[in-house]
Every structure is written in C-alpha cells, then in structure tokens.
Design a protein around this motif. Structure first.
Motif, short mmCIF file in Angstrom:
data_model
loop_
_atom_site.label_atom_id
_atom_site.label_comp_id
_atom_site.label_asym_id
_atom_site.label_seq_id
_atom_site.Cartn_x
_atom_site.Cartn_y
_atom_site.Cartn_z
N HIS A 224 0.83 -1.20 0.00
CA HIS A 224 0.00 0.00 0.00
C HIS A 224 0.86 1.26 0.00
N VAL A 225 0.41 2.26 -0.78
CA VAL A 225 1.09 3.55 -0.83
C VAL A 225 0.05 4.65 -0.72
N VAL A 226 0.34 5.63 0.11
CA VAL A 226 -0.44 6.86 0.15
C VAL A 226 0.43 7.93 -0.48
N LEU A 227 -0.04 8.50 -1.56
CA LEU A 227 0.71 9.55 -2.26
C LEU A 227 0.17 10.90 -1.80
N ASP A 228 0.95 11.58 -0.97
CA ASP A 228 0.59 12.88 -0.44
C ASP A 228 0.86 13.93 -1.51
N MET A 229 -0.22 14.44 -2.11
CA MET A 229 -0.12 15.38 -3.22
C MET A 229 -0.48 16.81 -2.80
N ALA A 230 -0.45 17.08 -1.51
CA ALA A 230 -0.83 18.41 -1.02
C ALA A 230 0.06 19.51 -1.60
N GLY A 231 1.28 19.19 -1.99
CA GLY A 231 2.20 20.18 -2.56
C GLY A 231 2.24 20.17 -4.07
N VAL A 232 1.30 19.47 -4.71
CA VAL A 232 1.29 19.33 -6.17
C VAL A 232 0.15 20.16 -6.75
N ASP A 233 0.51 21.14 -7.58
CA ASP A 233 -0.52 21.94 -8.24
C ASP A 233 -0.88 21.38 -9.61
N THR A 234 0.12 20.88 -10.36
CA THR A 234 -0.12 20.39 -11.71
C THR A 234 0.46 18.99 -11.90
N LEU A 235 -0.11 18.29 -12.87
CA LEU A 235 0.29 16.93 -13.18
C LEU A 235 0.44 16.81 -14.69
N ALA A 236 1.68 16.63 -15.15
CA ALA A 236 1.97 16.48 -16.57
C ALA A 236 1.65 15.04 -17.02
N PRO A 237 1.55 14.81 -18.33
CA PRO A 237 1.25 13.46 -18.83
C PRO A 237 2.22 12.39 -18.32
N ASP A 238 3.50 12.71 -18.21
CA ASP A 238 4.46 11.73 -17.67
C ASP A 238 4.13 11.38 -16.23
N GLY A 239 3.68 12.37 -15.48
CA GLY A 239 3.30 12.12 -14.10
C GLY A 239 2.07 11.24 -13.99
N LEU A 240 1.09 11.49 -14.84
CA LEU A 240 -0.11 10.66 -14.86
C LEU A 240 0.24 9.22 -15.20
N ALA A 241 1.09 9.02 -16.20
CA ALA A 241 1.52 7.67 -16.58
C ALA A 241 2.22 6.99 -15.41
N THR A 242 3.00 7.73 -14.65
CA THR A 242 3.69 7.18 -13.48
C THR A 242 2.68 6.70 -12.44
N LEU A 243 1.65 7.49 -12.20
CA LEU A 243 0.63 7.10 -11.23
C LEU A 243 -0.12 5.85 -11.67
N VAL A 244 -0.45 5.78 -12.94
CA VAL A 244 -1.18 4.62 -13.47
C VAL A 244 -0.32 3.36 -13.37
N ARG A 245 0.97 3.47 -13.71
CA ARG A 245 1.87 2.32 -13.59
C ARG A 245 1.96 1.83 -12.14
N ALA A 246 2.08 2.78 -11.21
CA ALA A 246 2.16 2.40 -9.79
C ALA A 246 0.87 1.73 -9.34
N HIS A 247 -0.26 2.25 -9.80
CA HIS A 247 -1.55 1.65 -9.46
C HIS A 247 -1.61 0.19 -9.94
N ARG A 248 -1.22 -0.03 -11.19
CA ARG A 248 -1.26 -1.40 -11.73
C ARG A 248 -0.35 -2.34 -10.95
N ARG A 249 0.84 -1.86 -10.63
CA ARG A 249 1.81 -2.67 -9.88
C ARG A 249 1.23 -3.03 -8.50
N ALA A 250 0.62 -2.03 -7.85
CA ALA A 250 0.05 -2.26 -6.52
C ALA A 250 -1.11 -3.25 -6.60
#
Length: 115
Positions: free
Chosen positions: A42-68
């Motif tokens: 399990h991972v909690v991704l604390d995004m309180a300091g994130v204003d924007t999410l680029a396509p590379d970042g979205l792909a990273t989140l999706v990959r992590a989700h699939r792995r988890a």
C-alpha cells in the motif's frame, strides 16, 4: 528539501511530493513508487504540494496503481489539487484511485475496507 520523500510505516509507505509532477519529477517518482509498492504494498501519495500533473506524471501514477493492484494493494491519493482531479477525470482514471482529503483518512481507509 527533496521533491519526493518517503515515510515508511509498517502498513504502508507515505510518499510526499512537494512540487508539480513534470517529466523530471516523474522519473524520480516512478522509482520511488516502484520501490514503495515492492516493499510495503500500500502507498499513500501525499499530493498536497502538487498543483499540476503532466502526462508523464499521470503515466507514473497509473503504472504504480497497476503494480500495486497486482500485489493486492492500493495507491491512494491524498490532498490532490482541483487541477489534478480534473486531469484524472478528463483521462477517465478518476475512479481508479481512492482519493482522500489527507493522509490520515487514507491510512484509516487502508486499515479498514481498503486493506
């Protein structure tokens, strides 16, 4: 201060991101999330300091989700900005990630129905 920091807990890793997730940060975040999922599940991704999410970042989140999910675990998002939520909705992945207002709520959910 590093843009990505990990707080290891016995039941989950809390990954704090303190900057926008662009291509440069996405590479560091990808390695961090892969390691966190492999060690804790399990991972909690604390995004309180994130204003924007680029396509590379979205792909990273999706990959992590699939792995988890392959390991029976979750990647939860904590405190995402309105912009990040809009990106998730636009790309039709808003229902993929459990989203919480703060890390404590995400960890409580993992201890209950999510875990």
């Amino acid at each position: 201060m590093a843009p990505v920091q990990v707080d290891d807990r016995p039941d989950a890793a809390v990954v704090h991101v303190r900057t926008d997730i662009d291509a440069g940060v996405a590479a560091v975040l990808r390695d961090t999330l892969t390691d966190a999922v492999d060690r804790r599940g399990h991972v909690v991704l604390d995004m309180a300091g994130v204003d924007t999410l680029a396509p590379d970042g979205l792909a990273t989140l999706v990959r992590a989700h699939r792995r988890a999910r392959q390991r029976g675990a979750w990647v939860c998002l904590s405190g995402p900005s309105r912009f990040v939520l809009t990106v998730l909705h636009t790309m039709k992945v808003d229902g993929v990630f459990p989203v919480f207002d703060d890390c404590a709520a995400a960890l409580d959910w993992l201890h209950g129905e999510g875990g």
